[in-house]
Design a protein around this motif. Sequence first.
Motif, short mmCIF file in Angstrom:
data_model
loop_
_atom_site.label_atom_id
_atom_site.label_comp_id
_atom_site.label_asym_id
_atom_site.label_seq_id
_atom_site.Cartn_x
_atom_site.Cartn_y
_atom_site.Cartn_z
N LEU A 1 3.87 3.81 9.50
CA LEU A 1 2.80 4.76 9.18
C LEU A 1 1.67 4.63 10.18
O LEU A 1 1.33 3.53 10.63
CB LEU A 1 2.27 4.51 7.77
CG LEU A 1 3.22 4.75 6.60
CD1 LEU A 1 2.49 4.57 5.29
CD2 LEU A 1 3.86 6.12 6.67
N GLU B 1 -2.69 7.88 8.22
CA GLU B 1 -1.92 7.95 6.98
C GLU B 1 -2.24 6.77 6.07
O GLU B 1 -2.32 6.93 4.84
CB GLU B 1 -0.43 7.99 7.31
CG GLU B 1 -0.01 9.24 8.05
CD GLU B 1 1.44 9.19 8.49
OE1 GLU B 1 2.06 10.26 8.60
OE2 GLU B 1 1.95 8.08 8.73
N CYS B 2 -2.41 5.61 6.65
CA CYS B 2 -2.79 4.44 5.84
C CYS B 2 -4.17 4.62 5.24
O CYS B 2 -4.43 4.22 4.10
CB CYS B 2 -2.73 3.19 6.71
SG CYS B 2 -1.08 2.72 7.24
N TYR C 1 -5.50 7.45 4.40
CA TYR C 1 -5.34 8.41 3.30
C TYR C 1 -4.84 7.71 2.04
O TYR C 1 -5.35 7.95 0.94
CB TYR C 1 -4.38 9.52 3.72
CG TYR C 1 -4.14 10.55 2.65
CD1 TYR C 1 -4.96 11.66 2.54
CD2 TYR C 1 -3.09 10.40 1.73
CE1 TYR C 1 -4.75 12.61 1.55
CE2 TYR C 1 -2.88 11.34 0.74
CZ TYR C 1 -3.71 12.44 0.65
OH TYR C 1 -3.50 13.37 -0.35
N LEU C 2 -3.84 6.85 2.18
CA LEU C 2 -3.31 6.14 1.02
C LEU C 2 -4.37 5.23 0.39
O LEU C 2 -4.46 5.13 -0.84
CB LEU C 2 -2.09 5.32 1.43
CG LEU C 2 -0.83 6.11 1.81
CD1 LEU C 2 0.26 5.16 2.29
CD2 LEU C 2 -0.33 6.93 0.64
N CYS D 1 -5.07 6.96 -3.06
CA CYS D 1 -4.11 6.36 -4.00
C CYS D 1 -4.58 5.02 -4.55
O CYS D 1 -4.48 4.76 -5.75
CB CYS D 1 -2.75 6.20 -3.32
SG CYS D 1 -2.03 7.76 -2.75
N ARG E 1 6.64 11.41 0.68
CA ARG E 1 7.26 10.09 0.77
C ARG E 1 6.66 9.17 -0.29
O ARG E 1 5.43 9.09 -0.44
CB ARG E 1 7.04 9.50 2.16
CG ARG E 1 7.91 10.12 3.24
CD ARG E 1 7.53 9.61 4.60
NE ARG E 1 6.32 10.25 5.09
CZ ARG E 1 5.74 9.96 6.25
NH1 ARG E 1 6.26 9.04 7.03
NH2 ARG E 1 4.65 10.59 6.64
N GLU F 1 2.22 7.71 -2.95
CA GLU F 1 2.88 8.94 -2.54
C GLU F 1 2.11 9.57 -1.39
O GLU F 1 0.93 9.92 -1.52
CB GLU F 1 2.97 9.93 -3.71
CG GLU F 1 3.74 11.20 -3.36
CD GLU F 1 3.99 12.08 -4.56
OE1 GLU F 1 4.05 13.30 -4.40
OE2 GLU F 1 4.13 11.51 -5.68
N LEU F 2 2.76 9.67 -0.25
CA LEU F 2 2.15 10.22 0.95
C LEU F 2 2.48 11.71 1.03
O LEU F 2 3.64 12.10 0.89
CB LEU F 2 2.68 9.50 2.19
CG LEU F 2 1.99 9.81 3.52
CD1 LEU F 2 0.56 9.30 3.51
CD2 LEU F 2 2.77 9.18 4.67
N VAL G 1 -0.40 14.79 6.47
CA VAL G 1 -1.74 14.25 6.31
C VAL G 1 -2.72 14.92 7.26
O VAL G 1 -3.91 15.10 6.95
CB VAL G 1 -1.72 12.71 6.53
CG1 VAL G 1 -3.12 12.14 6.49
CG2 VAL G 1 -0.86 12.05 5.47
#
Length: 803
Positions: A461, A465-466, A468-469, A473, A599, A726-727, A731
């Motif tokens: 990732l 993206e990391c 965003y998680l 999340c 994902r 959940e990605l 993004v």
Amino acid sequence: MHDVLPSYSEAIARPDWLQLAAPFIAITDYPALCRVSRRCWHIFAPILWRDPCAWSKRLGRSTADDTGPFWSRFLLRDAHLLSPRTRELIRVVDVSKAIAINDFNSWAVNARRHFYKLLALLPNVESLLIDDYCRVNARCLDHLDPSRPDRRLLMLSLKNTGHGISRSLTESRHLRALVYLDISGPAPVAFASLDATWLPELRILKMCRKQLTDYRWETWAMLLHLRLWSLDISDNELTDEAVLNLTELIDVHNHLRTTDRFASEGMLERWHPSGAHEQYILRESTLSPVFLPGPRYLIDAPPINNPEGADDPDASWTQVRADGSAPVRPDTLDGVLDLLSRPGVSGATEHLPGRRGITHLHISGNRLTAAGIQELLVHSEGHLELFDCERMLFFPPRRKTTKTYPPSLKAPRLYVSSAMRMSGLPGLGHLFRPVYSSNLRVLRIHHSLVTNIPTLTMDGLRSIECAYLAEKCVFPRLEEAYMLPFLPDMNPRLQSLTLTCVPRYSFGPLICRLAFFFRFLSLQAEALSTLTKKFQAEGGRPLRLVSGLRHVALELEPRMAEEPLDLDVEKLMASGEAPFSFFDSPLTESSKAKPKQPRTIDLWRETPDPSEAPPVKLVRHDTREGDNTMSLNQPNRSDPERQVWVLYSNKTNISGVTHTTNSVVWAGNGWSPNPVIRKYNHLVVNYRLQEGVGPATMHQTRAGAPVGCLLFHTTWLFAAMPQTLELPPDVDSQKKLDVAAELRQRWCRTQEDYQRAKERFPNRQYFTWDGKFEVIDPQPVDNGWLLWKAHNEHEPPYEFTGE
């Protein structure tokens, strides 16, 4: 300096008005003023010639990154033209960045030879700074003039040099008065070289990038003991096992935590669990958990000295915490040089009166976890004034299991994903309050202290993206478990705060959290200003207040030197009017790009069947079978009768004898509106996971735990983390903002600007603050996250085993 008293002669000496005006005179006028008269020469010449290299930069004759031209002139020509009286004024020789690393030419050899001759001409050198850009060996001290045995070298910097420091070098008579030593880098260092016999006056030590392990550090800790007041062991390989040895360098036998300020700060009550380190229970007063302006802004009153111990120099200083008004002494290279250059200050680098041991600690870049940081701060007894730890592992280390006979029942396990690395400081803001960190005034820490957002990396990732998680999340769940982040008024004695690992882009929550923190920071500054004006208007001698947080820095996450490309190959091949082909003839069937699917990533998981785990014994909260830390005097919003309680048995082996102690521990409930409490109850009762027993913190009581109870902190941490992430498919299409630019836009310089901004955008968070705010952009790093892998490739994933 406010914390170093002058001598009697220094205190009664009448200063020269020209010496008082010297700092306000332009630097470029100093050379001309030295030629005016002898009086001017005696005032300006010592300032000008103390550090020739530094003044050459200020006069524009060299740059900070390249001092080679200056040293080529000074070594070959200028040094021999100086009079002996002028050469006696030189105190600092800084040849770092004078010769490049790849300079193997005749100039480098010639410069080295001339440098050795130069040191023999400078009898009063106190600071020798070699560092990484110069190939001069530390053996140059052997070339000093043997006719001057009284030479005293106070500072020696050998950072990133190819040679280390040996016992034969420290046995030199020139290093007996050494105060500052920097031996950072891969060069080896002998244990005996830093023995107190050879370096009795050593107070500041920097040992970065030495590949120190827990085993090696144990020997170093025994050697250093309480000799230092500043230690930098960043970028090594220390784990939580080294925390106990670190506390041995702190004067923990002198306790700074008292009950005198219970009304405004609360108090700590010791809890001694058998077979574990002692812990503290934070007892709050009516006002201590509110964090409003008031008595917490007042500096501490001076201690009452004991007249019977007037003849004893140590007895006249009562062991109390700092009053909160004086700034922290700097321990950087430039800061120590500045301390030693100040006229009329004696013992500026010595221990403060009545104190011993470490007060400045830098441990960034090691393998410590948040649990290890908690243990270190709890057992430091409030002596740390400066604390630096930019990153720490989020999850606690693996539990060490031992085989028993007869074999016990099968215990349940929790597995952390081996592809995930996470760092942060979840729910530990209370450790930085004055009730715990009594002397803390400078802090460099991970940004999750004020944002509750950890730093997350996963294999495959990208960093965006990391991020965003972590924000979308992980953060919402952590927000329900640790509701109250660190606020400025939790510790108004804190003067400087640096938040590290701040993402460059945010999807909303990070910027809102930082803006929320700055808004409270502006309210603190406004309250301090109002109280100061009020006390001045009352007449008489006004009460003294702390300065509050006056410096905040955001240290952005470093860029990766080789960021992986995120190319959609299918989209690239399907783009254009004609289908993609390596041949001239077109394809018969047009390719269609398949839509991306979300994902799902497993963060942690349970074993499928915990039915074989040991049974859980449910009890009442007031049972007599075990220890209960709840106090009847504490206000409690929850009814203990409606909660679920378990009896936790802790077995320890002391001298071959097994001791069993029982404690009544809160196990949550299944009807709570907080999903973290419901998950915690499931893991404790149904899944039988009981890890990390200890007193509840203020964050957990705000989430719904009874005040003053015991709970399982590791189990609570897992309950606060989502099991799956959940990605989204894309993004990059999500709205994201530049963190530094957005905060600069929300920072209003004046109150009028703040009112206009709120009228224009009432839903956005703005703040006005007159302190120092800076954004630090570090240099790119190569694969910097390898230090934060959760496990070795040859080891199994983390697993947490319940009893």
